[in-house]
Design a protein around this motif. Structure first.
Motif, PDB file in Angstrom:
ATOM      1  N   SER B 160      14.427   8.304 -23.783  1.00  0.00           N
ATOM      2  CA  SER B 160      14.136   8.936 -25.061  1.00  0.00           C
ATOM      3  C   SER B 160      15.207   8.416 -26.194  1.00  0.00           C
ATOM      4  O   SER B 160      16.484   8.789 -25.608  1.00  0.00           O
ATOM      5  CB  SER B 160      13.420  10.107 -25.663  1.00  0.00           C
ATOM      6  N   GLY B 161      14.994   8.163 -27.361  1.00  0.00           N
ATOM      7  CA  GLY B 161      16.050   7.898 -28.071  1.00  0.00           C
ATOM      8  C   GLY B 161      17.327   8.938 -28.292  1.00  0.00           C
ATOM      9  O   GLY B 161      18.350   8.972 -28.306  1.00  0.00           O
ATOM     10  N   GLN B 163      18.182  10.723 -25.902  1.00  0.00           N
ATOM     11  CA  GLN B 163      19.069  10.887 -24.203  1.00  0.00           C
ATOM     12  C   GLN B 163      19.331  10.046 -24.454  1.00  0.00           C
ATOM     13  O   GLN B 163      20.845   9.739 -24.126  1.00  0.00           O
ATOM     14  CB  GLN B 163      17.428  10.841 -23.552  1.00  0.00           C
ATOM     15  N   ARG B 166      22.451  10.370 -26.300  1.00  0.00           N
ATOM     16  CA  ARG B 166      23.838  10.777 -25.495  1.00  0.00           C
ATOM     17  C   ARG B 166      24.055  10.323 -24.191  1.00  0.00           C
ATOM     18  O   ARG B 166      25.406  10.307 -24.101  1.00  0.00           O
ATOM     19  CB  ARG B 166      23.089  12.038 -24.826  1.00  0.00           C
ATOM     20  N   ARG B 171      29.211   7.448 -22.345  1.00  0.00           N
ATOM     21  CA  ARG B 171      30.013   6.123 -22.103  1.00  0.00           C
ATOM     22  C   ARG B 171      31.405   6.257 -23.309  1.00  0.00           C
ATOM     23  O   ARG B 171      32.146   5.511 -22.567  1.00  0.00           O
ATOM     24  CB  ARG B 171      29.059   4.880 -22.688  1.00  0.00           C
ATOM     25  N   ASN B 196      20.732  17.114 -33.020  1.00  0.00           N
ATOM     26  CA  ASN B 196      21.328  17.440 -32.065  1.00  0.00           C
ATOM     27  C   ASN B 196      22.795  16.420 -31.514  1.00  0.00           C
ATOM     28  O   ASN B 196      23.651  17.149 -30.754  1.00  0.00           O
ATOM     29  CB  ASN B 196      20.631  17.331 -31.238  1.00  0.00           C
ATOM     30  N   TYR B 200      27.034  17.936 -30.864  1.00  0.00           N
ATOM     31  CA  TYR B 200      27.248  16.449 -29.383  1.00  0.00           C
ATOM     32  C   TYR B 200      28.329  16.327 -29.865  1.00  0.00           C
ATOM     33  O   TYR B 200      29.908  16.605 -28.874  1.00  0.00           O
ATOM     34  CB  TYR B 200      26.219  16.063 -28.777  1.00  0.00           C
TER      35      TYR B 200
ATOM     36  N   LYS C   8      20.739  25.971 -30.756  1.00  0.00           N
ATOM     37  CA  LYS C   8      19.425  25.210 -29.368  1.00  0.00           C
ATOM     38  C   LYS C   8      20.397  24.288 -28.237  1.00  0.00           C
ATOM     39  O   LYS C   8      21.017  23.843 -28.203  1.00  0.00           O
ATOM     40  CB  LYS C   8      18.594  23.787 -30.778  1.00  0.00           C
ATOM     41  N   ILE C  12      14.428  17.843 -27.703  1.00  0.00           N
ATOM     42  CA  ILE C  12      14.220  16.235 -27.246  1.00  0.00           C
ATOM     43  C   ILE C  12      13.407  15.785 -28.539  1.00  0.00           C
ATOM     44  O   ILE C  12      12.389  16.368 -28.702  1.00  0.00           O
ATOM     45  CB  ILE C  12      13.999  14.966 -26.121  1.00  0.00           C
ATOM     46  N   GLN C  14      12.107  12.827 -29.239  1.00  0.00           N
ATOM     47  CA  GLN C  14      11.145  11.710 -29.275  1.00  0.00           C
ATOM     48  C   GLN C  14      10.340  11.710 -27.776  1.00  0.00           C
ATOM     49  O   GLN C  14      11.160  12.673 -27.108  1.00  0.00           O
ATOM     50  CB  GLN C  14      12.291  10.342 -29.892  1.00  0.00           C
ATOM     51  N   PRO C  15       9.206  11.610 -27.481  1.00  0.00           N
ATOM     52  CA  PRO C  15       8.822  11.069 -26.433  1.00  0.00           C
ATOM     53  C   PRO C  15       8.669  10.497 -25.600  1.00  0.00           C
ATOM     54  O   PRO C  15       9.781   9.864 -25.786  1.00  0.00           O
ATOM     55  CB  PRO C  15       7.234  11.131 -27.013  1.00  0.00           C
ATOM     56  N   GLU C  16       9.003  11.263 -24.124  1.00  0.00           N
ATOM     57  CA  GLU C  16       8.872  10.041 -23.318  1.00  0.00           C
ATOM     58  C   GLU C  16       9.173   8.794 -23.113  1.00  0.00           C
ATOM     59  O   GLU C  16       7.488   9.179 -23.275  1.00  0.00           O
ATOM     60  CB  GLU C  16       9.361  11.340 -21.990  1.00  0.00           C
ATOM     61  N   PRO C  17       9.459   8.350 -22.494  1.00  0.00           N
ATOM     62  CA  PRO C  17       8.568   6.549 -22.162  1.00  0.00           C
ATOM     63  C   PRO C  17       6.797   7.583 -21.351  1.00  0.00           C
ATOM     64  O   PRO C  17       7.516   8.186 -20.104  1.00  0.00           O
ATOM     65  CB  PRO C  17       8.815   5.904 -21.737  1.00  0.00           C
TER      66      PRO C  17
END
Lengths: 259, 256, 282
Positions: B160-161, B163, B166, B171, B196, B200, C8, C12, C14-17
């Protein structure tokens, strides 16, 4: 005012039609071409096909297997080598990856010359050096293939996501590292897809270039005509058609899977 | 907040930008002479409307874009005069985080993090992707830190965006950077994920003592996370100061 | 300023693909690997089967630059003959493209799914067109030369047959794209078949027919340059003759002319294509 413009348009249209008709008359006269010629010519052709060429000589299937396989082998070997060469040339030819603008112009120029000159002509030019047969044919397919694939690959490289490139550059990566770690993963599917397309094109060309002495099914067709074995020629043509359809089906299916 | 060292306690300037100008080939003037310094360990937010020159400024610092005039000093090195070799040395010490993440979509998450090591490696070994055992272990522990160790072998475009960003942070961290340049890191994310991601970046910079320069579109985020704020308008610095000094009328002037 | 870091634990945003997409991505990569592996193995096998004379490959490759040097300078003295065969190539192309466009124009209305008068005609014409374009131009040419003798006529017919196969397909495909409701409205108004075609379909497919015809002219010209090599007229005949007599200076001139001709037409058709795309707003 609007009436005048309308008049002007009509005048231009009339002139265009006049030019087209003139070209047509000139063409017909230049090659002694007339409806009568077409009709009588087609009549003769239909007679030739129905009387001399049908039925196909099925027994020649076995003899024609080797030319068929040669056609496939030549196409494949040529496309693999061409893909490797084009890979390097395309990196030079794409505006994104080129190390220097002069190299870019040079690579594009070479590719466009190789692509524009028909593969049949390449065979003619190569036969004195490599002799008649599959070697000259493979080299001709290779040259034409480099022309085709370099342009296609370069276009694929031009469309590489610049953000990904930027991100790897920003880590302090060298040119070589950026090319390999940022560009290659995006380019690879395009590379395989275009190479498959190149294989398809090669199979089509290779039956044609066989006719000027480059081996394969084209050569079998040419020599069959010279020996008046027209029914065997029909068989070879049928095999050509089946081969085309088969290869096209396989390559399009694989290409759809990749992208 | 109390356990974290405040930026004001450290006095060393790590980055000095002076009279930086950039005019693009088509005649667009993006930067008209920008000056500022950043002290080691500081988090500086750069705010301004889109088209104000924030992205150009950031890219001139690591020379993804060549500045037309002016100087950038980083850790005692004149970046604008660096040759190819020095530039690699400078860039590897500056991690960069992007608005659209800019991960290599078809590579794995781990592969993307390892790309952060390229600047430290021999050109050919890096190109072939031969990373040392140490690099891989480090990359895995960084992934653990951003909570993605389970996704290490997934393809980057499967995440997801949030992730993906992150991974972008990971990197940058793999470079063991002294400075992080974050170019609109949350502009493509929804509000919850944005917070979030900012958490980080903030936590990591403070824990590791990394200096950070963040382009932000939203003033609210800048006020919350930055030690100091620089306002840019039409290629010029129009504000510099602490978050609490950023009055409403100043904000209006920046975004006018 | 205060940030509660423990607040928190990584929600997540945005939804996972979807799982399907993930699966697709991974199988794509696996295919890539298989194709690469298979082509390498098959490449080695094919190379072995072709059993090239590698001595010849090396000596031939060494000879090529020498030959290229020998070809220089090009011999311009035969320019009148060459120009005449360029004209012939162009005339053949023009005649063949025009012929195929005219015939396909008529036939395509009989084999587009929405205008075909009968199912039977639809399948017959479509199958016929597929066969015509499946057999390569040069194979047609060689058959026609065998039936009619040397000269431009078999060349023109071969070109026309092959391009007819393509034009029937693309013309009838564009007719099929015509909005069905237009035809229904006309039918409801009591229009006959011919009226429906002329007043309803033709205005809508006119531009796409024109662009296909132009595109085909480009393709036909490429083929026409090489048709002569099997005795079917045009500049190819000049080239094969000079190569057989090993008159390399002549050959170079002919190749240069060929290149100039093909390159110009390609540029022109690119230009026209771009303009058409702009005009259609595609």
């Amino acid at each position: 005012m609007s009436y005048e413009r309308c008049d002007d348009m009509r005048w231009k249209k009339f002139l265009l039609i006049l030019v087209l008709v003139a070209i047509t008359v000139w063409s017909m006269a230049g090659i002694d071409f007339s409806i009568k010629e077409i009709v009588s010519g087609m009549g003769e052709v239909i007679r030739f096909i129905t009387v001399d060429m049908i039925p196909p000589d099925i027994s020649s299937l076995f003899d024609l297997m080797q030319p068929l396989l040669d056609t496939i082998y030549m196409s494949l070997v040529a496309v693999v080598v061409a893909a490797v060469i084009s890979f390097v040339l395309a990196y030079l030819a794409s505006s994104i990856t080129t190390p220097h603008p002069i190299l870019q112009i040079a690579a594009r120029g070479v590719a466009s010359i190789l692509r524009t000159i028909p593969d049949m002509v390449w065979v003619l030019l190569l036969v004195p050096a490599y002799g008649l047969g599959t070697l000259a044919g493979t080299m001709a397919l290779l040259i034409a293939g480099v022309g085709l694939l370099t342009r296609s690959f370069a276009e694929a490289l031009d469309e590489v996501d610049k953000g990904q490139l930027e991100a790897v550059k920003a880590t302090g990566a060298s040119w070589l590292q950026t090319m390999s770690r940022a560009v290659l993963p995006q380019f690879l599917p395009q590379f395989v897809s275009w190479s498959l397309f190149g294989l398809d094109t090669n199979v089509r060309s290779s039956t044609m270039i066989g006719m000027v002495g480059a081996g394969g099914l084209g050569f079998a067709i040419q020599s069959g005509i010279k020996l008046f074995q027209f029914e065997e020629v029909t068989m070879a043509i049928l095999m050509t058609v089946v081969l085309f359809i088969g290869i096209e089906m396989i390559t399009t299916k694989l290409r759809r899977r990749i992208i | 907040m109390s356990e974290i060292v405040k930026a004001d306690g450290i006095a060393q300037p790590i980055l000095t930008v002076s009279a930086l100008k950039k005019t693009y080939k088509d005649g667009t003037v993006a930067l008209r002479g920008v000056d500022f310094t950043v002290k080691a360990g500081e988090i500086v937010g750069i705010i301004g409307s889109s088209g104000a020159g924030k992205s150009t400024l950031m890219r001139c610092i690591n020379r993804l874009i060549e500045p037309s005039d002016g100087y950038v000093y980083f850790d005692g090195i004149d970046v604008t005069k660096s040759n190819k070799h020095q530039l690699r040395y400078v860039r590897r010490q500056m991690g960069m985080i992007f608005q659209s993440f800019n991960l290599i979509a078809r590579s794995t998450v781990l592969g993307n993090v390892l790309n952060g090591r390229l600047g430290y490696m021999d050109s050919v070994r890096g190109a072939l992707g031969i990373f040392s055992k140490q690099d891989i272990e480090d990359a895995m522990s960084i992934l653990e830190r951003v909570g993605l160790v389970n996704q290490a072998h997934k393809r980057a475009d499967e995440l997801s965006g949030g992730q993906q960003q992150r991974v972008g942070i990971a990197r940058a961290l793999a470079q063991k950077p002294k400075l992080i340049l974050a170019d609109e890191p949350i502009a493509s994310l929804d509000p919850v994920t944005s917070e979030n991601i900012m958490d980080y970046i903030y936590r990591i910079c403070k824990e590791d003592g990394i200096t950070c320069l963040i382009n932000l579109h939203q003033v609210e985020f800048a006020k919350r996370y930055a030690d100091r704020i620089i306002g840019i308008r039409a290629g010029r610095r129009v504000f510099e100061g602490r978050a609490q000094d950023l009055a409403q009328d100043v904000v209006q002037e920046i975004y006018a | 300023m205060s940030v509660d870091l423990a607040k928190k634990e990584m929600p997540i945003g945005q939804p996972e693909p979807s799982g399907v997409e993930q699966h697709r991505n991974r199988t794509n990569d696996r295919y890539l690997l298989w194709i690469a592996l298979f082509s390498i193995i098959f490449f080695i096998f094919a190379l072995q089967q072709l059993d090239f004379d590698y001595g010849r490959l090396i000596s031939g490759t060494r000879e090529l630059p020498l030959m290229a040097v020998k070809m220089f300078p090009p011999n311009f003295s035969e320019w009148e003959d060459v120009l005449r065969s360029v004209a012939e190539t162009f005339q053949m192309t023009w005649a063949a493209t025009l012929l195929s466009v005219v015939v396909a124009f008529v036939l395509s209305f009989f084999c587009a799914a929405n205008t075909a008068p009968s199912r039977w005609m639809f399948w017959f014409l479509r199958g016929f067109a597929a066969l015509m374009r499946a057999i390569p131009v040069l194979v047609w040419a060689i058959i026609f030369v065998a039936a009619l003798g040397l000269g431009p006529l078999p060349g023109v017919l071969a070109l026309a047959i092959h391009s007819l196969g393509m034009m029937i397909k693309v013309f009838s495909d564009s007719i099929e794209e015509v909005d069905q409701r237009v035809l229904e409205a006309m039918r409801a108004a009591g229009a006959g078949w011919l009226q429906m075609i002329v007043r309803g379909v033709l205005p809508l497919v006119y531009t796409s027919f024109m662009s296909w015809a132009l595109l085909r002219f480009d393709i036909d010209l490429r083929y026409a340059t090489v048709l002569g090599m099997v005795g079917a007229g045009g500049i190819g005949w000049q080239l094969i003759r000079s190569m057989h007599m090993y008159e390399l200076h002549d050959a170079l001139f002919i190749v240069m002319v060929m290149f100039a001709m093909l390159y110009t037409v390609e540029m022109m058709s690119n230009f026209i294509k771009k303009r058409m795309i702009n005009a259609n707003g595609l």
